[in-house]
Design a protein around this motif. Structure first.
Motif, PDB file in Angstrom:
ATOM      1  N   CYS A  28      63.510  36.326 -12.603  1.00  0.00           N
ATOM      2  CA  CYS A  28      62.480  37.374 -12.559  1.00  0.00           C
ATOM      3  C   CYS A  28      61.299  36.951 -13.425  1.00  0.00           C
ATOM      4  CB  CYS A  28      63.079  38.687 -13.081  1.00  0.00           C
ATOM      5  SG  CYS A  28      61.859  39.994 -13.309  1.00  0.00           S
ATOM      6  N   TRP A  30      59.138  38.841 -14.734  1.00  0.00           N
ATOM      7  CA  TRP A  30      58.887  39.840 -15.770  1.00  0.00           C
ATOM      8  C   TRP A  30      60.008  39.813 -16.804  1.00  0.00           C
ATOM      9  CZ3 TRP A  30      55.473  42.447 -18.271  1.00  0.00           C
ATOM     10  CH2 TRP A  30      55.832  43.568 -19.006  1.00  0.00           C
ATOM     11  N   ASN A  31      61.209  40.139 -16.380  1.00  0.00           N
ATOM     12  CA  ASN A  31      62.424  39.954 -17.188  1.00  0.00           C
ATOM     13  C   ASN A  31      62.421  40.677 -18.539  1.00  0.00           C
ATOM     14  OD1 ASN A  31      64.969  38.963 -17.090  1.00  0.00           O
ATOM     15  ND2 ASN A  31      64.496  36.921 -17.854  1.00  0.00           N
ATOM     16  N   GLN A  32      61.793  41.846 -18.597  1.00  0.00           N
ATOM     17  CA  GLN A  32      61.739  42.557 -19.888  1.00  0.00           C
ATOM     18  C   GLN A  32      62.333  43.963 -19.861  1.00  0.00           C
ATOM     19  OE1 GLN A  32      58.028  42.306 -22.115  1.00  0.00           O
ATOM     20  NE2 GLN A  32      57.373  40.620 -20.820  1.00  0.00           N
ATOM     21  N   CYS A  33      62.674  44.475 -18.686  1.00  0.00           N
ATOM     22  CA  CYS A  33      63.176  45.858 -18.609  1.00  0.00           C
ATOM     23  C   CYS A  33      64.438  45.985 -19.471  1.00  0.00           C
ATOM     24  CB  CYS A  33      63.487  46.235 -17.168  1.00  0.00           C
ATOM     25  SG  CYS A  33      62.104  45.984 -16.043  1.00  0.00           S
ATOM     26  N   PHE A  35      66.876  47.988 -19.373  1.00  0.00           N
ATOM     27  CA  PHE A  35      68.098  48.447 -18.705  1.00  0.00           C
ATOM     28  C   PHE A  35      68.625  47.370 -17.745  1.00  0.00           C
ATOM     29  CE2 PHE A  35      64.355  49.694 -16.401  1.00  0.00           C
ATOM     30  CZ  PHE A  35      64.628  49.193 -15.131  1.00  0.00           C
ATOM     31  N   CYS A  36      68.104  46.138 -17.846  1.00  0.00           N
ATOM     32  CA  CYS A  36      68.464  45.081 -16.880  1.00  0.00           C
ATOM     33  C   CYS A  36      68.740  43.771 -17.616  1.00  0.00           C
ATOM     34  CB  CYS A  36      67.305  44.889 -15.896  1.00  0.00           C
ATOM     35  SG  CYS A  36      67.459  43.431 -14.839  1.00  0.00           S
ATOM     36  N   TYR A  39      68.827  38.642 -15.216  1.00  0.00           N
ATOM     37  CA  TYR A  39      68.269  37.276 -15.343  1.00  0.00           C
ATOM     38  C   TYR A  39      68.001  36.903 -16.809  1.00  0.00           C
ATOM     39  CZ  TYR A  39      67.493  38.346 -10.436  1.00  0.00           C
ATOM     40  OH  TYR A  39      67.659  38.731  -9.132  1.00  0.00           O
ATOM     41  N   ALA A 117      64.035  38.061  -7.693  1.00  0.00           N
ATOM     42  CA  ALA A 117      63.546  39.414  -7.977  1.00  0.00           C
ATOM     43  C   ALA A 117      62.160  39.771  -7.450  1.00  0.00           C
ATOM     44  CB  ALA A 117      63.564  39.637  -9.491  1.00  0.00           C
ATOM     45  N   ARG A 149      58.264  43.362  -7.065  1.00  0.00           N
ATOM     46  CA  ARG A 149      57.773  44.272  -8.104  1.00  0.00           C
ATOM     47  C   ARG A 149      56.510  44.952  -7.576  1.00  0.00           C
ATOM     48  NH1 ARG A 149      55.934  42.467 -13.015  1.00  0.00           N
ATOM     49  NH2 ARG A 149      56.606  44.453 -13.909  1.00  0.00           N
ATOM     50  N   GLU A 177      62.467  52.927 -10.161  1.00  0.00           N
ATOM     51  CA  GLU A 177      63.246  53.486 -11.286  1.00  0.00           C
ATOM     52  C   GLU A 177      62.747  54.872 -11.677  1.00  0.00           C
ATOM     53  OE1 GLU A 177      65.161  51.162 -11.014  1.00  0.00           O
ATOM     54  OE2 GLU A 177      64.258  49.196 -11.327  1.00  0.00           O
ATOM     55  N   LYS A 189      59.130  48.552 -18.279  1.00  0.00           N
ATOM     56  CA  LYS A 189      59.167  48.204 -16.849  1.00  0.00           C
ATOM     57  C   LYS A 189      57.954  47.356 -16.445  1.00  0.00           C
ATOM     58  CE  LYS A 189      60.652  48.369 -12.614  1.00  0.00           C
ATOM     59  NZ  LYS A 189      61.815  47.642 -12.155  1.00  0.00           N
TER      60      LYS A 189
END
Ligand code: SF4
Length: 384
Positions: A28, A30-33, A35-36, A39, A117, A149, A177, A189
């Motif tokens: 991903c 972004w890869n910063q959420c 709750f995830c 990756y 993603a 996204r 979300e 997000k």
């Protein structure tokens, strides 16, 4: 038999369980959420090249040809029967990707899901070349879908999205979300409600089907009302083809778990989360979307239907659960974890309820009759 393999990523949406999985980007961007963790770790975002993806498509074609050759030898005229598929699965050493093609041929969905993603981040020309090659080499594909996204969709030009659509991308799954800006910020997000709306509308305008994922429970105790109401507002503005439910589960490896442990984030109970879904559904208005509850971790699998005509039916399914007393909710949740109940009406099936009652008795003995402790344990079990 040649031991062929090609690259696949880690996840796909539940609705793509029988699709052929092909990886066109890695991880991903972004890869910063918080709750995830899909990756996290040493998983940098990478664009795969057109040549790499074409080589994978060639490998898939080779696997298809091997399977069809064997089918003709067995007198099956190219059909991939269960017996033939089993022969491949019994072969030692075949790669998972090889076997996934055999399963795909057996199921016959002809659907393809592109991983990972956010594939629309690729240059439109590159993605279009990959899609063209896929359709050319594997004729008869019924649909090609991907995750994306909304921040990227919002920035992409309509012409680029149309180019991708014309090359064959037919459906996009977006993790909306929530539509509540403070919650989007809290969860990192990387998008706001306005970009969700712009990105979603652009996907639809380009001619693609759009699935938006709403995450019940994400607002916790502090923001649940705004989460439901603002998400409904954003969904009303987008009018996606599908609204899909995927309930929050805070696993121990998530950054959100630390906030839960410290008391900064407070979870609502499963029944309170059902109330939240009710508030969202009440506020959905003027849309023609189909609501789908297809994630294993959702408590109610029968919260499904097409708006506007099924809105009343969806609310009835929710109210049937909310009308249960604590004992009955316990019984329902046990049945759900056992995979026997999809909705409250299943509780009236005697064969099922007998089995659930037996398990409830055992759980009560184990937890010394503490219903709340059992419910918490069950919720964790369901979301695993
Ligand atoms: S954008 Fe999606 S895949 Fe990426 S970190 Fe957020 S939830 Fe995970």
């Amino acid at each position: 038999m040649k031991h062929l393999s090609f690259e696949q990523g880690p996840i796909r949406p539940p609705s793509e369980a029988r699709s052929l999985l092909m990886r066109v980007t890695r991880n991903c961007n972004w890869n910063q959420c918080i709750f995830c963790t899909t990756y996290r770790g040493n998983h940098n975002f990478e664009r795969r090249t057109v040549d790499e993806v074409k080589a994978d498509i060639d490998t898939v074609v080779e696997i298809i040809n091997e399977a069809k050759t064997l089918s003709w030898k067995m007198g099956l005229s190219g059909e991939i029967s269960g017996e033939l598929a089993q022969r491949f699965f019994d072969q030692p050493g075949l790669d998972y990707s090889f076997l996934s093609v055999i399963a795909w041929l057996y199921y016959g969905t002809q659907a393809v899901f592109l991983q990972d993603a956010n594939n629309i981040i690729l240059k439109a020309d590159d993605l279009a070349q990959m899609l063209d090659y896929l359709n050319q080499k594997i004729p008869g594909i019924s649909r090609i879908t991907t995750y994306a996204r909304s921040q990227t969709a919002a920035r992409k030009s309509l012409e680029d999205l149309q180019k991708i659509r014309e090359a064959g991308l037919s459906r996009v799954h977006i993790g909306l979300e929530t539509g509540y800006d403070p919650l989007l910020k809290y969860m990192k997000k990387g998008v706001n409600a306005e970009a969700h709306i712009i990105g979603g509308r652009k996907i639809i305008e380009a001619g693609m089907e759009l699935s938006e994922y709403y995450m019940p429970g994400l607002g916790g105790s502090a923001m649940w009302k705004e989460h439901a109401i603002e998400t409904a507002r954003v969904l009303n503005a987008i009018n996606p083809h599908f609204i899909r439910l995927r309930t929050l589960h805070v696993g121990k490896t998530l950054p959100l778990y630390q906030r839960l442990e410290s008391g900064e984030f407070e979870l609502r109970t499963p029944s309170e989360t059902v109330e939240e879904i009710r508030l969202l559904v009440e506020n959905l208005d003027g849309i023609t979307s189909r609501m789908v509850s297809d994630h294993i971790g959702n408590l109610l699998q029968d919260v499904e239907g097409k708006f506007p005509e099924d809105k009343g039916r969806i609310l009835e399914a929710i109210d049937r659960y909310l009308a249960l007393n604590e004992e009955e909710q316990l019984h329902y949740q046990v049945g759900r974890v056992m995979g026997l109940y999809n909705g409250v009406t299943d509780m009236s099936k005697p064969g099922l309820s007998y089995r659930v009652n037996e398990t409830v008795k055992k759980l009560k003995a184990k937890y010394d009759g503490q219903t709340q402790d059992i419910l918490i344990g069950l919720h964790d079990q369901l979301m695993r």
